[in-house]
Design an enzyme around this catalytic site. Structure first.
Site, PDB file in Angstrom:
ATOM      1  N   LYS A  20       0.856  -1.191   0.000  1.00  0.00           N
ATOM      2  CA  LYS A  20       0.000   0.000   0.000  1.00  0.00           C
ATOM      3  C   LYS A  20       0.890   1.238   0.000  1.00  0.00           C
ATOM      4  CE  LYS A  20      -3.706   2.329   2.444  1.00  0.00           C
ATOM      5  NZ  LYS A  20      -4.757   2.221   3.453  1.00  0.00           N
ATOM      6  N   ARG A  51     -10.973   9.809   1.582  1.00  0.00           N
ATOM      7  CA  ARG A  51     -10.862  10.453   2.907  1.00  0.00           C
ATOM      8  C   ARG A  51     -12.027  11.402   3.129  1.00  0.00           C
ATOM      9  NH1 ARG A  51      -4.254  11.037   2.866  1.00  0.00           N
ATOM     10  NH2 ARG A  51      -3.882   8.784   2.784  1.00  0.00           N
ATOM     11  N   LYS A  60       0.859  10.072   5.645  1.00  0.00           N
ATOM     12  CA  LYS A  60       0.996   8.675   6.063  1.00  0.00           C
ATOM     13  C   LYS A  60       2.320   8.066   5.585  1.00  0.00           C
ATOM     14  CE  LYS A  60      -4.007   7.980   6.481  1.00  0.00           C
ATOM     15  NZ  LYS A  60      -5.131   7.025   6.389  1.00  0.00           N
ATOM     16  N   GLU A  83       7.604  -6.160   1.255  1.00  0.00           N
ATOM     17  CA  GLU A  83       6.410  -6.056   2.111  1.00  0.00           C
ATOM     18  C   GLU A  83       5.430  -7.195   1.825  1.00  0.00           C
ATOM     19  OE1 GLU A  83       5.498  -4.138   4.583  1.00  0.00           O
ATOM     20  OE2 GLU A  83       7.130  -2.690   4.594  1.00  0.00           O
ATOM     21  N   LYS A  95      -2.124  -1.498  -3.872  1.00  0.00           N
ATOM     22  CA  LYS A  95      -2.999  -0.332  -3.828  1.00  0.00           C
ATOM     23  C   LYS A  95      -2.183   0.950  -3.865  1.00  0.00           C
ATOM     24  CE  LYS A  95      -6.126   1.860  -0.655  1.00  0.00           C
ATOM     25  NZ  LYS A  95      -6.495   2.033   0.701  1.00  0.00           N
ATOM     26  N   SER A 137     -10.250   5.403  -4.852  1.00  0.00           N
ATOM     27  CA  SER A 137     -11.210   6.493  -5.061  1.00  0.00           C
ATOM     28  C   SER A 137     -10.738   7.510  -6.093  1.00  0.00           C
ATOM     29  CB  SER A 137     -11.467   7.182  -3.719  1.00  0.00           C
ATOM     30  OG  SER A 137     -10.264   7.627  -3.129  1.00  0.00           O
ATOM     31  N   TYR A 171     -15.033   0.743  -7.233  1.00  0.00           N
ATOM     32  CA  TYR A 171     -16.314   1.441  -7.061  1.00  0.00           C
ATOM     33  C   TYR A 171     -17.184   1.304  -8.316  1.00  0.00           C
ATOM     34  CZ  TYR A 171     -13.719   3.253  -3.131  1.00  0.00           C
ATOM     35  OH  TYR A 171     -12.965   3.340  -1.986  1.00  0.00           O
TER      36      TYR A 171
HETATM   37  C1  PBG Z   1      -7.670   3.367   5.359  1.00  0.00           C
HETATM   38  C2  PBG Z   1      -7.958   3.125   3.940  1.00  0.00           C
HETATM   39  C3  PBG Z   1      -7.750   4.035   2.898  1.00  0.00           C
HETATM   40  C4  PBG Z   1      -8.296   3.441   1.758  1.00  0.00           C
HETATM   41  C5  PBG Z   1      -8.784   2.179   2.116  1.00  0.00           C
HETATM   42  N1  PBG Z   1      -8.548   1.978   3.483  1.00  0.00           N
HETATM   43  C6  PBG Z   1      -7.225   5.406   2.889  1.00  0.00           C
HETATM   44  C7  PBG Z   1      -5.902   5.722   3.415  1.00  0.00           C
HETATM   45  O1  PBG Z   1      -5.033   4.864   3.625  1.00  0.00           O
HETATM   46  O2  PBG Z   1      -5.707   6.916   3.668  1.00  0.00           O
HETATM   47  C8  PBG Z   1      -8.329   4.108   0.406  1.00  0.00           C
HETATM   48  C9  PBG Z   1      -9.364   3.656  -0.522  1.00  0.00           C
HETATM   49  C10 PBG Z   1      -9.641   4.577  -1.651  1.00  0.00           C
HETATM   50  O3  PBG Z   1      -8.981   5.627  -1.839  1.00  0.00           O
HETATM   51  O4  PBG Z   1     -10.545   4.247  -2.406  1.00  0.00           O
HETATM   52  N2  PBG Z   1      -6.720   2.636   5.984  1.00  0.00           N
END
Ligand code: PBG
Length: 333
Positions: free
Chosen positions: A199, A209, A222, A238, A253, A279, A318
């Site tokens: 990730k 968010r 993050k 990882e 991701k 997203s 989505y």
């Molecule tokens: C939270 C999480 C996130 C997403 C899924 N779980 C956001 C982040 O890490 O800030 C993102 C999903 C998306 O953007 O569609 N741990």
């Protein structure tokens, strides 16, 4: 090795729909799709999310008929994400392991109504954290090992609620092992873990968010736990670690900008591999469709099929409900 022009003409294989279908190397099907769904408290609510046109938040009573529709359209797996009211966010994130929190109630209701539905839940503290971070924060620093204790509690309650798949999305070190050991000890031997293994610290999570109400809260970024986007070798390490610690499936991701990572992970580990078309990817494509810059059906299907070509077994997207319709109609090209 191959004959050359004119003995071989590549275009012979592309001359019509039937021939193209015959030699197609990758097929997208509805069973590849996992549909993320946003939840909120209240009743009779279906509210749109401005940064993600076409995606809504549901209260539990409207969720049930929505999921019923999804199931009849052929979507078998959903992933639930909560919008948490600010009075339930705190710095110790205890709402995360409240058996009566929104995702746990929703999971029990869904499993009661649709026993064959596969429910996936995120294991991470951000929806419940006053700071918007995935881990516990002390003096401005994310504390890894204390966060693991919280994640274990969250995961066990989710398993108890009936979640089929837990998706640790927090990127703390050692979390898969911690959760796997706890699940085994407590008798949850069939609970699956799909780790958000690679990730990245991506800008493409912005609309999400907003959807979960973490936008204004996040202090800093993050980057001390999510992977630096330029790094592929680190991502592979990882993934390897999460497989060794007991993940059943791994995820990369975001998706589209990271197809090289997906392809390398699949080639290297031959392990069930998933991608999250996040997203920001959704909103980019949706925005272009709404402006008539891209054609809807073929763009959606192309974007998803490319994940499979790269090596994915499935995709969180989505677009899942629309993709199911397009696949039924056969209008995706
Ligand atoms: C939270 C999480 C996130 C997403 C899924 N779980 C956001 C982040 O890490 O800030 C993102 C999903 C998306 O953007 O569609 N741990």
């Amino acid at each position: 090795m191959f004959s050359s022009f004119p003995n071989r003409r590549g275009r012979r294989l592309r001359q019509n729909r039937g021939i193209r279908a015959l030699v197609r190397e990758t097929i997208l099907s509805k069973s590849d799709l996992i549909c993320p769904i946003f939840l909120r408290e209240g009743t009779k609510i279906i509210e749109n999310i401005p940064s993600m046109p076409g995606v809504n938040r549901y209260s539990i009573d409207t969720l049930i008929p929505y999921v019923e529709k999804l199931i009849s359209s052929g979507i078998l797996t959903v992933a639930l994400f909560p919008l948490t009211p600010s009075n339930k966010k705190s710095s110790d994130c205890e709402e995360a392991w409240n058996p009566e929190n929104l995702v746990n109630i929703a999971t029990r209701q869904l499993k009661k109504n649709f026993p064959e539905l596969i429910v996936m839940l995120d294991v991470a503290l951000d929806p419940y954290n006053i700071d918007g971070h995935d881990g516990l924060l002390v003096n401005g620093k994310i504390i890894n090992d204390e966060t693991l204790v919280a994640l274990e509690r969250q995961a066990l309650v989710q398993a108890e609620s009936g979640a089929d798949i837990l998706g640790p999305s927090d990127m703390m070190d050692g979390r898969i092992k911690k959760i796997r050991v706890a699940l085994e000890e407590k008798g949850f031997k069939d609970t699956l873990i799909m780790s958000y293994a690679a990730k990245f610290a991506s800008a493409y999570y912005g609309p999400f968010r907003e959807a979960v109400g973490a936008q204004g809260l996040l202090k800093g970024d993050k980057k001390t736990y999510q992977i630096d986007p330029p790094n592929i070798q680190e991502a592979i390490r990882e993934v390897e670690e999460d497989i060794n610690e007991g993940a059943d499936m791994v995820m990369v991701k975001p998706g589209m900008p990271y197809l090289d990572i997906i392809s390398e992970v699949k080639r290297k580990f031959s392990f069930p591999t998933f991608a999250y078309q996040v997203s920001g990817e959704y909103s980019m494509i949706r925005g272009a469709i709404e402006n008539n810059w891209l054609e809807k059906d073929i763009t959606i299907i192309e974007s998803l099929t490319c994940f499979k070509r790269a090596g994915c077994d499935g995709i969180l997207t989505y677009f899942a409900p629309e993709a199911a319709d397009i696949l039924d109609k056969g209008s995706g090209g």
